[in-house]
Design a protein around this motif. Structure first.
Motif, PDB file in Angstrom:
ATOM      1  N   LEU A  47      -8.395   1.637 -16.751  1.00 48.39           N
ATOM      2  CA  LEU A  47      -7.137   2.363 -16.919  1.00 48.39           C
ATOM      3  C   LEU A  47      -6.817   3.186 -15.675  1.00 48.39           C
ATOM      4  O   LEU A  47      -5.669   3.205 -15.215  1.00 48.39           O
ATOM      5  N   LEU A  48      -7.826   3.842 -15.105  1.00 50.58           N
ATOM      6  CA  LEU A  48      -7.606   4.624 -13.889  1.00 50.58           C
ATOM      7  C   LEU A  48      -7.199   3.740 -12.716  1.00 50.58           C
ATOM      8  O   LEU A  48      -6.286   4.083 -11.956  1.00 50.58           O
ATOM      9  N   VAL A  49      -7.871   2.619 -12.563  1.00 52.74           N
ATOM     10  CA  VAL A  49      -7.527   1.704 -11.457  1.00 52.74           C
ATOM     11  C   VAL A  49      -6.113   1.163 -11.622  1.00 52.74           C
ATOM     12  O   VAL A  49      -5.335   1.114 -10.665  1.00 52.74           O
ATOM     13  N   GLY A  50      -5.754   0.772 -12.839  1.00 53.90           N
ATOM     14  CA  GLY A  50      -4.397   0.293 -13.084  1.00 53.90           C
ATOM     15  C   GLY A  50      -3.364   1.382 -12.815  1.00 53.90           C
ATOM     16  O   GLY A  50      -2.324   1.122 -12.207  1.00 53.90           O
ATOM     17  N   GLY A  51      -3.656   2.598 -13.238  1.00 53.41           N
ATOM     18  CA  GLY A  51      -2.738   3.717 -12.999  1.00 53.41           C
ATOM     19  C   GLY A  51      -2.602   4.052 -11.527  1.00 53.41           C
ATOM     20  O   GLY A  51      -1.488   4.298 -11.036  1.00 53.41           O
ATOM     21  N   GLU A  52      -3.723   4.065 -10.810  1.00 58.50           N
ATOM     22  CA  GLU A  52      -3.672   4.325  -9.370  1.00 58.50           C
ATOM     23  C   GLU A  52      -2.874   3.236  -8.649  1.00 58.50           C
ATOM     24  O   GLU A  52      -2.061   3.523  -7.764  1.00 58.50           O
ATOM     25  N   THR A  53      -3.111   2.000  -9.022  1.00 61.73           N
ATOM     26  CA  THR A  53      -2.387   0.887  -8.401  1.00 61.73           C
ATOM     27  C   THR A  53      -0.896   0.999  -8.677  1.00 61.73           C
ATOM     28  O   THR A  53      -0.069   0.836  -7.768  1.00 61.73           O
ATOM     29  N   PHE A  54      -0.535   1.303  -9.925  1.00 59.41           N
ATOM     30  CA  PHE A  54       0.880   1.453 -10.276  1.00 59.41           C
ATOM     31  C   PHE A  54       1.520   2.590  -9.490  1.00 59.41           C
ATOM     32  O   PHE A  54       2.622   2.440  -8.953  1.00 59.41           O
ATOM     33  N   ALA A  55       0.841   3.740  -9.413  1.00 59.61           N
ATOM     34  CA  ALA A  55       1.392   4.887  -8.699  1.00 59.61           C
ATOM     35  C   ALA A  55       1.620   4.561  -7.219  1.00 59.61           C
ATOM     36  O   ALA A  55       2.699   4.837  -6.674  1.00 59.61           O
ATOM     37  N   LEU A  56       0.627   3.960  -6.582  1.00 53.70           N
ATOM     38  CA  LEU A  56       0.770   3.640  -5.157  1.00 53.70           C
ATOM     39  C   LEU A  56       1.830   2.568  -4.925  1.00 53.70           C
ATOM     40  O   LEU A  56       2.593   2.642  -3.952  1.00 53.70           O
ATOM     41  N   MET A  57       1.879   1.564  -5.805  1.00 52.37           N
ATOM     42  CA  MET A  57       2.902   0.525  -5.643  1.00 52.37           C
ATOM     43  C   MET A  57       4.303   1.123  -5.827  1.00 52.37           C
ATOM     44  O   MET A  57       5.240   0.747  -5.118  1.00 52.37           O
ATOM     45  N   SER A  58       4.434   2.050  -6.755  1.00 52.34           N
ATOM     46  CA  SER A  58       5.735   2.694  -6.976  1.00 52.34           C
ATOM     47  C   SER A  58       6.121   3.561  -5.782  1.00 52.34           C
ATOM     48  O   SER A  58       7.286   3.572  -5.364  1.00 52.34           O
ATOM     49  N   ILE A  59       5.161   4.296  -5.235  1.00 59.50           N
ATOM     50  CA  ILE A  59       5.434   5.144  -4.067  1.00 59.50           C
ATOM     51  C   ILE A  59       5.903   4.302  -2.884  1.00 59.50           C
ATOM     52  O   ILE A  59       6.841   4.665  -2.176  1.00 59.50           O
ATOM     53  N   PHE A  60       5.266   3.163  -2.690  1.00 60.77           N
ATOM     54  CA  PHE A  60       5.622   2.298  -1.567  1.00 60.77           C
ATOM     55  C   PHE A  60       6.787   1.361  -1.885  1.00 60.77           C
ATOM     56  O   PHE A  60       7.184   0.564  -1.042  1.00 60.77           O
ATOM     57  N   GLY A  61       7.312   1.416  -3.092  1.00 64.04           N
ATOM     58  CA  GLY A  61       8.476   0.622  -3.463  1.00 64.04           C
ATOM     59  C   GLY A  61       8.206  -0.872  -3.573  1.00 64.04           C
ATOM     60  O   GLY A  61       9.099  -1.675  -3.302  1.00 64.04           O
ATOM     61  N   LEU A  62       7.014  -1.251  -3.996  1.00 62.58           N
ATOM     62  CA  LEU A  62       6.693  -2.667  -4.122  1.00 62.58           C
ATOM     63  C   LEU A  62       7.233  -3.223  -5.431  1.00 62.58           C
ATOM     64  O   LEU A  62       7.283  -2.534  -6.455  1.00 62.58           O
ATOM     65  N   GLU A  63       7.613  -4.479  -5.389  1.00 61.88           N
ATOM     66  CA  GLU A  63       8.126  -5.167  -6.575  1.00 61.88           C
ATOM     67  C   GLU A  63       6.993  -5.448  -7.563  1.00 61.88           C
ATOM     68  O   GLU A  63       5.836  -5.541  -7.173  1.00 61.88           O
ATOM     69  N   TYR A  64       7.327  -5.620  -8.815  1.00 59.67           N
ATOM     70  CA  TYR A  64       6.406  -6.033  -9.879  1.00 59.67           C
ATOM     71  C   TYR A  64       5.248  -5.058 -10.089  1.00 59.67           C
ATOM     72  O   TYR A  64       4.151  -5.468 -10.486  1.00 59.67           O
ATOM     73  N   ALA A  65       5.465  -3.776  -9.844  1.00 61.30           N
ATOM     74  CA  ALA A  65       4.392  -2.786  -9.975  1.00 61.30           C
ATOM     75  C   ALA A  65       3.769  -2.768 -11.374  1.00 61.30           C
ATOM     76  O   ALA A  65       2.535  -2.790 -11.486  1.00 61.30           O
ATOM     77  N   PRO A  66       4.556  -2.766 -12.462  1.00 65.21           N
ATOM     78  CA  PRO A  66       3.909  -2.734 -13.783  1.00 65.21           C
ATOM     79  C   PRO A  66       3.044  -3.973 -14.052  1.00 65.21           C
ATOM     80  O   PRO A  66       1.904  -3.858 -14.503  1.00 65.21           O
ATOM     81  N   LEU A  67       3.579  -5.145 -13.751  1.00 67.05           N
ATOM     82  CA  LEU A  67       2.848  -6.385 -14.002  1.00 67.05           C
ATOM     83  C   LEU A  67       1.561  -6.458 -13.199  1.00 67.05           C
ATOM     84  O   LEU A  67       0.485  -6.725 -13.740  1.00 67.05           O
ATOM     85  N   LEU A  68       1.657  -6.199 -11.910  1.00 70.04           N
ATOM     86  CA  LEU A  68       0.490  -6.359 -11.044  1.00 70.04           C
ATOM     87  C   LEU A  68      -0.553  -5.273 -11.279  1.00 70.04           C
ATOM     88  O   LEU A  68      -1.752  -5.543 -11.211  1.00 70.04           O
ATOM     89  N   SER A  69      -0.116  -4.057 -11.595  1.00 72.90           N
ATOM     90  CA  SER A  69      -1.097  -3.000 -11.848  1.00 72.90           C
ATOM     91  C   SER A  69      -1.847  -3.249 -13.157  1.00 72.90           C
ATOM     92  O   SER A  69      -3.049  -2.966 -13.244  1.00 72.90           O
ATOM     93  N   VAL A  70      -1.171  -3.785 -14.166  1.00 72.70           N
ATOM     94  CA  VAL A  70      -1.863  -4.137 -15.414  1.00 72.70           C
ATOM     95  C   VAL A  70      -2.866  -5.265 -15.152  1.00 72.70           C
ATOM     96  O   VAL A  70      -4.000  -5.224 -15.633  1.00 72.70           O
TER      97      VAL A  70
END
Length: 185
Positions: A47-70
């Motif tokens: 859960l922490l890794v998925g959350g960290e990935t989502f947060a960083l992807m959102s900060i950098f404006g990457l596409e598909y952040a929810p899908l890829l972080s899950v």
């Protein structure tokens, strides 16, 4: 479940002397506690890794952040290789759209895994199993070397059970008294 446990206890008490049956049941309780703690720790870590990935992807404006972080979080349950295996589809998807976004995603995954693998996971899994972070890493490496991915998954709780049994079997010194090598106090 309860009926099965009751039947197993009855069979154990029928087959073994009372003291031995109590010891076996104690070991089973310890194993259950450690395996449950380990699985819970793995889920929290994922859960922490998925959350960290989502947060960083959102900060950098990457596409598909929810899908890829899950995807990265779920595959993080498999120690060491899981997060990287989860990152491969994300890299392919982002590579097809914008290659530099795929490079950003790879850097994000690398950073998240370095932080998780070196700081977060050993502490979470160590506290759940009662062994230090170094032993967690050693159990993953040895378990993976001997039995592949299943060995990576069960290596840590097996070592945790063995370490706790060894601690319980070793004689303890009374508090405040230190024994010298010759047996003197």
């Amino acid at each position: 479940k309860e009926a099965l446990l009751r039947a197993a206890r009855a069979c154990l008490h029928a087959a073994l002397p009372p003291r031995a049956a109590g010891s076996v049941l104690g070991i089973c309780r310890l194993a259950n506690k450690i395996f449950s703690g380990y699985i819970g720790g793995q889920l929290v870590d994922a859960l922490l890794v998925g959350g960290e990935t989502f947060a960083l992807m959102s900060i950098f404006g990457l596409e598909y952040a929810p899908l890829l972080s899950v995807l990265v979080g779920v595959t993080n349950i498999v120690p060491v290789l899981g997060p990287f295996l989860g990152a491969v589809p994300g890299l392919i998807i982002l590579l097809l759209e914008l290659p530099w976004k795929a490079a950003e995603f790879a850097i994000i995954i690398f950073v998240v895994q370095q932080v998780d693998g070196n700081f977060i996971a050993p502490r979470i899994l160590g506290s759940a199993t009662g062994i230090s972070g170094l032993w967690v890493l050693a159990a993953i490496v040895v378990g993976g070397g001997l039995f592949g991915i299943p060995g990576m998954v069960i290596g840590v709780p097996v070592l945790g059970v063995a370490a706790n049994l060894a601690k319980a079997a070793l004689p303890r010194e009374p508090d405040g008294e230190k024994t010298k090598p010759g047996g003197e106090t």
